[in-house]
Motif scaffolding. Structure first.
Motif, PDB file in Angstrom:
ATOM      1  N   THR A  22      15.147  52.847  27.856  1.00 47.77           N
ATOM      2  CA  THR A  22      14.904  52.171  29.144  1.00 47.77           C
ATOM      3  C   THR A  22      15.343  53.070  30.297  1.00 47.77           C
ATOM      4  OG1 THR A  22      15.028  49.986  28.156  1.00 47.77           O
ATOM      5  CG2 THR A  22      15.616  50.145  30.497  1.00 47.77           C
TER       6      THR A  22
ATOM      7  N   CYS B 294      12.828  55.863  30.714  1.00 47.85           N
ATOM      8  CA  CYS B 294      11.635  55.341  31.410  1.00 47.85           C
ATOM      9  C   CYS B 294      11.881  55.298  32.922  1.00 47.85           C
ATOM     10  CB  CYS B 294      11.291  53.938  30.897  1.00 47.85           C
ATOM     11  SG  CYS B 294      10.593  53.924  29.230  1.00 47.85           S
TER      12      CYS B 294
ATOM     13  N   ARG C 149      10.716  46.863  29.550  1.00 54.12           N
ATOM     14  CA  ARG C 149      10.672  47.592  28.267  1.00 54.12           C
ATOM     15  C   ARG C 149      11.527  46.831  27.259  1.00 54.12           C
ATOM     16  NH1 ARG C 149      12.939  48.922  23.783  1.00 54.12           N
ATOM     17  NH2 ARG C 149      14.850  48.825  24.979  1.00 54.12           N
TER      18      ARG C 149
END
Ligand SMILES: Nc1ncnc2c1ncn2[C@@H]1O[C@H](COP(=O)(O)OP(=O)(O)O)[C@@H](O)[C@H]1O
Ligand SMILES: Cc1ncsc1CCOP(=O)(O)O
Ligand SMILES: [Mg+2]
Length: 276
Positions: free
Chosen positions: A210, A213, A131
């Motif tokens: 991040t 995620c 990411r």
């Protein structure tokens, strides 16, 4: 029609972002983060607000052991040093060996030869997800990038082909963030139009994403859709926080509140995800 949080008439009905948010919160996954000094506090608060359990663990002596017990690992190269790189490699190998998803955030990978070398090395260790902003994904894919330190200088659209190539090379998902995010598994993809221009005005909000995620991957079963949902959730929290914010400072506080306040129903109604 169903009475679940996700109505079937969204532009990308397979994603079911509300259900994925609910699953993440129900799991409250332990997410290990080897992140930079700038992001540590912001990222931990973002993960807690969203409903996950963060742990910032980076010592070489324990990073691999912790990855074995965490539900996901994230690795961020924002403030690099050689000792940390050894720790990152050991943690990534451990996560992979234990079947845990891990996410790479290649902060400013285009900026120096050292970052480029470490970024490529880590990308070669089969991250479940990379990411980054458009400049970072462009650089990692082998193209020229126009970023400035941790800030992007390229449009997301220019990095989409590179993202697909990078995904094919690593075998994982790649997400490019910016005004409209893009996520791909190398073949299929989604664009996510949630977000607000104040988000890149607060440091470490990309790093914190991040971590989010990682939490969605830990709780999910369909990684491409898990990440589309995570991106929509984060962007929607940004949109809501911006209402009434006086600038980046008050926005940052409201954003943490909104990560906690957004419900699965809110996300089902507010996610702007389209197949790409
Ligand atoms: N101009 C923008 N408008 C709306 N959302 C944005 C904009 N720029 C970034 N974002 C959002 O900010 C979050 C962090 O992304 P980004 O700024 O690209 O990461 P990084 O901080 O790593 O460069 C993402 O949710 C992204 O969608
Ligand atoms: C400013 C800065 N410098 C090194 S890491 C870092 C944080 C970058 O955070 P983000 O990529 O989320 O903007
Ligand atoms: Mg970043």
């Amino acid at each position: 029609m169903t009475d679940t949080p996700d109505a079937p008439d969204t532009a990308a009905p397979d994603v079911r972002p509300g259900e994925k948010l609910a699953a993440m919160r129900a799991a409250a996954p332990l997410v290990q983060n080897i992140t930079n000094y700038v992001a540590m506090n912001v990222m931990a608060n973002a993960l807690l607000a969203a409903g996950a359990s963060p742990a910032m663990v980076h010592a070489r002596e324990e990073s691999a052991d912790f990855a074995a017990i965490a539900s996901a690992l994230t690795i961020n190269i924002g403030t690099l040093s050689p000792e940390w790189v050894a720790s990152m490699e050991a943690a990534a190998a451990s996560a992979t060996a234990h079947g845990k998803p891990w996410v790479l955030d290649p902060v400013a990978v285009f900026a120096t030869a050292y970052r480029a070398e470490v970024g490529a090395q880590l990308a070669g260790l089969n991250p479940s997800l990379i990411r980054g902003n458009a400049s970072e994904i462009l650089a990692l894919s082998g193209a020229a990038a126009g970023g400035k330190g941790a800030d992007a200088g390229d449009a997301v659209a220019t990095a989409e082909a590179g993202a697909r190539a990078l995904s094919a090379r690593t075998g994982g998902i790649v997400a490019v963030t910016g005004p409209v995010d893009y996520v791909t598994d190398g073949t299929r993809g989604y664009r996510i139009a949630n977000g607000h221009p104040l988000m890149p005005k607060v440091t470490a909000l990309g790093c914190s994403l991040t971590g989010i995620c990682g939490a969605f991957l830990a709780a999910g079963e369909t990684p491409l859709e898990d990440i589309a949902a995570a991106l929509a959730f984060y962007g929607l929290a940004g949109e809501r926080a911006a209402q009434g914010a006086g600038g980046p400072g008050s926005f940052a506080v409201a954003f943490i509140d909104e990560l906690a306040a957004v419900t699965p129903e809110d996300l089902a109604a507010g996610a702007r995800i389209t197949p790409a």
